[in-house]
Design an enzyme around this catalytic site. Structure first.
Site, PDB file in Angstrom:
ATOM      1  N   ARG A  39       2.459  37.210 -29.061  1.00 20.88           N
ATOM      2  CA  ARG A  39       1.363  36.363 -29.915  1.00 20.88           C
ATOM      3  C   ARG A  39       0.103  36.982 -29.556  1.00 20.88           C
ATOM      4  NH1 ARG A  39       2.640  30.745 -31.452  1.00 20.88           N
ATOM      5  NH2 ARG A  39       1.105  30.240 -32.967  1.00 20.88           N
ATOM      6  N   LYS A  61      11.717  27.595 -36.183  1.00 23.09           N
ATOM      7  CA  LYS A  61      12.125  29.072 -36.348  1.00 23.09           C
ATOM      8  C   LYS A  61      13.645  29.057 -36.581  1.00 23.09           C
ATOM      9  CE  LYS A  61      12.037  28.357 -31.112  1.00 23.09           C
ATOM     10  NZ  LYS A  61      11.537  28.751 -29.806  1.00 23.09           N
ATOM     11  N   LYS A 107       9.986  36.325 -38.914  1.00 24.14           N
ATOM     12  CA  LYS A 107       9.709  35.915 -37.231  1.00 24.14           C
ATOM     13  C   LYS A 107       9.700  37.143 -36.509  1.00 24.14           C
ATOM     14  CE  LYS A 107      10.850  33.100 -33.301  1.00 24.14           C
ATOM     15  NZ  LYS A 107      10.591  33.983 -32.625  1.00 24.14           N
ATOM     16  N   ARG A 150       4.616  21.673 -29.732  1.00 22.39           N
ATOM     17  CA  ARG A 150       5.797  22.273 -30.310  1.00 22.39           C
ATOM     18  C   ARG A 150       6.141  21.367 -31.389  1.00 22.39           C
ATOM     19  NH1 ARG A 150       8.962  26.190 -28.851  1.00 22.39           N
ATOM     20  NH2 ARG A 150       8.099  26.560 -26.925  1.00 22.39           N
ATOM     21  N   PHE A 183      -0.656  35.660 -39.224  1.00 24.46           N
ATOM     22  CA  PHE A 183       0.117  34.469 -40.138  1.00 24.46           C
ATOM     23  C   PHE A 183      -0.796  32.993 -40.027  1.00 24.46           C
ATOM     24  CE2 PHE A 183       2.136  34.916 -35.880  1.00 24.46           C
ATOM     25  CZ  PHE A 183       1.761  33.657 -35.419  1.00 24.46           C
TER      26      PHE A 183
HETATM   27  P1  AMP Z   1       9.843  31.410 -30.021  1.00 20.79           P
HETATM   28  O1  AMP Z   1       9.018  32.248 -28.930  1.00 20.79           O
HETATM   29  O2  AMP Z   1      11.238  31.395 -30.098  1.00 20.79           O
HETATM   30  O3  AMP Z   1       9.637  29.757 -29.341  1.00 20.79           O
HETATM   31  O4  AMP Z   1       9.318  31.417 -31.448  1.00 20.79           O
HETATM   32  C1  AMP Z   1       8.055  31.275 -31.739  1.00 20.79           C
HETATM   33  C2  AMP Z   1       7.035  32.507 -31.554  1.00 20.79           C
HETATM   34  O5  AMP Z   1       7.460  33.447 -32.912  1.00 20.79           O
HETATM   35  C3  AMP Z   1       5.601  32.344 -31.728  1.00 20.79           C
HETATM   36  O6  AMP Z   1       5.136  32.005 -30.824  1.00 20.79           O
HETATM   37  C4  AMP Z   1       4.991  33.742 -32.292  1.00 20.79           C
HETATM   38  O7  AMP Z   1       4.887  34.535 -30.954  1.00 20.79           O
HETATM   39  C5  AMP Z   1       6.335  34.270 -32.879  1.00 20.79           C
HETATM   40  N1  AMP Z   1       6.320  34.582 -34.158  1.00 20.79           N
HETATM   41  C6  AMP Z   1       6.519  35.876 -35.022  1.00 20.79           C
HETATM   42  N2  AMP Z   1       6.420  35.779 -36.238  1.00 20.79           N
HETATM   43  C7  AMP Z   1       5.683  34.467 -36.402  1.00 20.79           C
HETATM   44  C8  AMP Z   1       5.262  33.834 -37.780  1.00 20.79           C
HETATM   45  N3  AMP Z   1       5.427  34.645 -38.856  1.00 20.79           N
HETATM   46  N4  AMP Z   1       4.662  32.848 -37.772  1.00 20.79           N
HETATM   47  C9  AMP Z   1       4.669  31.997 -36.489  1.00 20.79           C
HETATM   48  N5  AMP Z   1       4.992  32.586 -35.318  1.00 20.79           N
HETATM   49  C10 AMP Z   1       5.550  33.815 -35.345  1.00 20.79           C
END
Ligand code: AMP
Length: 525
Positions: free
Chosen positions: A215, A383, A210, A377, A301
């Site tokens: 994004r 995550k 992650k 979502r 990804f």
């Molecule tokens: P969060 O922002 O905490 O909701 O985490 C989701 C975000 O992690 C996504 O919107 C992406 O921008 C980011 N992300 C980073 N690495 C990845 C990955 N390998 N697959 C999907 N999302 C990822």
């Protein structure tokens, strides 16, 4: 227009009228000097209400009435973003004044609020979706879902309305993913541990880094490349090198790729946290210099479209295999996101540790048989991060400082989201810098929020919920002071999140959950 918009959200043409310009137009339309309008604003706190009151007074004396149609309003408003160059301000004022002089008091209220981007009538996309389903279909629930699916693909409510008003949802199936039109990103839910992750997404699954970046959804058609953020903002111009990498290293006539752009140190090649590169997202000048100083690597990804075909309904396994086939990996330019496919908890834990050592946030666990659900979502992509006390919140108010900080807002009110409402959860005044060169300064943020101020009373201002920030904190407390019922203890600003919108911030439900977890930890540990 019910959402306060004249074009779909992703369209760059915005109404964009500042409070100052609106004040001038109101003054002209009602024939009262500007100072008087500002005075009313100070006492009523809402420019819409000012327009309403002043129009009412004027109407009583002149007793003329005109009919204002939606077409006419839309026609004039749509002329605003197109104006450029000399005389723009006067032309804008003329277009607005024309509408305001024909408006009834209540029309003036909503018109002015629309102009300054602060409609506040509590209508969301979901309200409109439900209304469409209710108006045109018998089986509302099912049809509403289909409508939502089409909205997530097209991101254009007016276009969807045109299909739905015929009373058949069959047309919705024809809403296609199109290169150049942004699609909403699929979002992840949280899991606490690798074990919990496996339980939710099944074994084996894909586990990926992650990355701590932002994004980027990348559209390619031949040599034409367009880049969108997760807010559906077109940022192609800001990242010329990315277009270059895609042209060189992606073997596809057409494609839509889902990726995370991550900053790295140009000397040591170590990954850097998001805040160190966030300024690249909005920057309109010195692009080349910035590209040189703050390089990014694209970590792909997912793939949503390939050579003329949507892949939204394909399984993730197939999509991730395709990425490896068509993208040439070139570290520090573009790579496949680091990934393992495993059913082994030990291997998964080791991979998680490696991700953290590589300075990334954690891992994502993905169900191999899942489809891509734009805008949702989902529970099939999770995550996992170490317990961190941080939230993304939106600025909804502030207070001007004293002494050497007078002239700047030195304390910002933060809110979380509860459906379509924003609820206050604290004030942040630390983590900002005194000087511009050192990072995000009070001055910079004050300049940013100024055009978004909707009410001013003494030192206190209310600010339209647009600017998203990341904050860390030590603890969540119950608090009667703030409308959320909670307060953050020792909040500290860490980053501006220009890539996120107010709909992406922490929800009250999440905050309650984290508050609950905190209590459990005290009990047992
Ligand atoms: P969060 O922002 O905490 O909701 O985490 C989701 C975000 O992690 C996504 O919107 C992406 O921008 C980011 N992300 C980073 N690495 C990845 C990955 N390998 N697959 C999907 N999302 C990822």
């Amino acid at each position: 227009m019910l959402l306060g918009n004249i074009y779909p959200d992703y369209d760059e043409r915005k109404i964009g009228i500042s409070s100052q310009l609106a004040i001038k137009a109101i003054s002209k339309a009602v024939g009262i000097n500007k100072e008087k309008v500002v005075q009313e604003w100070k006492s009523l706190g809402d420019l819409g209400k000012v327009a309403e009151k002043l129009t009412k007074n004027k109407k009583q004396s002149t007793l003329q009435s005109h009919i204002l149609t939606t077409e006419k309003i839309l026609e004039n408003l749509r002329k605003l973003p197109a104006l450029e160059g000399k005389g723009t301000v006067d032309k804008k004022i003329a277009l607005i004044t024309e509408l305001l002089t024909s408006a009834s008091p209540v029309e003036a209220l909503y018109l002015v609020r629309t102009l300054i981007g602060d409609l506040r009538i509590g209508i969301q996309v979901s309200t409109i979706r439900e209304s469409m389903a209710h108006a045109f279909f018998k089986n509302e629930k099912e049809e509403a879902q289909k409508i939502q699916g089409a909205i997530d693909k097209a991101n254009d409510l007016a276009a969807i309305f045109d299909i739905v008003k015929k009373g058949k949802t069959s047309g919705l199936g024809k809403v296609k993913v199109e290169i150049g039109k942004p699609i909403k990103a699929m979002l992840a839910q949280k899991a606490k541990t690798i074990k919990e992750g496996f339980e939710a997404v099944g074994k084996p699954c894909a586990i990926e880094y992650k990355y701590d970046g932002f994004r980027l959804i990348i559209h390619k058609k031949g040599n034409n490349i367009i880049l969108f953020t997760r807010r559906l903002e077109n940022v192609t111009k800001q990242f010329p090198e990315v277009a270059d990498y895609i042209r060189k290293y992606v073997n596809a006539d057409s494609a839509i790729l889902d990726s995370e752009a991550v900053g790295f140190d140009k000397k040591t090649k170590e990954y850097k946290p998001f805040q160190s590169i966030s300024q690249r997202i909005k920057r309109k000048y010195d692009i080349e210099k910035l590209q040189e100083e703050l390089p990014i690597e694209i970590n792909v990804f997912d793939i949503l479209y390939y050579n003329g075909k949507s892949l939204l309904d394909e399984h993730f396994k197939k999509r991730t295999e395709l990425i490896k086939k068509i993208i040439e990996s070139h570290p520090y330019k573009i790579i496949h996101s680091k990934q393992i496919i495993t059913d082994d908890e030990k291997k998964a834990e080791d991979f998680y540790k490696k991700a953290l050592k590589d300075r990334q946030e954690g891992v994502m666990m993905k169900n191999l048989d899942a489809v891509y659900n734009p805008g949702s979502r989902v529970g099939h992509m999770l995550k996992i991060k170490p317990e961190e006390r941080d939230f993304d919140l939106v600025i909804t108010g502030g207070e001007y400082g004293k002494g050497k900080r007078s002239g700047w807002i030195s304390s910002f009110i933060l809110s979380c989201r509860d459906k379509d409402k924003f609820l206050e959860i604290g004030k942040v005044g630390t983590g900002f810098k005194e000087k511009k060169e050192e990072g995000v300064s009070f001055e910079e943020l004050t300049e940013k929020v100024k055009p978004l101020i909707t009410e001013e009373k003494g030192k206190n201002v209310k600010i339209k919920p647009k600017i998203v920030v990341s904050v860390t904190y030590q603890e969540i407390q119950k608090s009667p002071t703030y409308s959320s019922g909670f307060a953050l203890r020792f909040p500290r600003f860490t980053a501006l999140r220009p890539d996120r919108s107010a709909s992406d911030i922490a929800t009250l439900t999440e905050i309650k959950k984290d508050f609950g977890k905190q209590k459990r930890n005290w009990k047992y540990g």
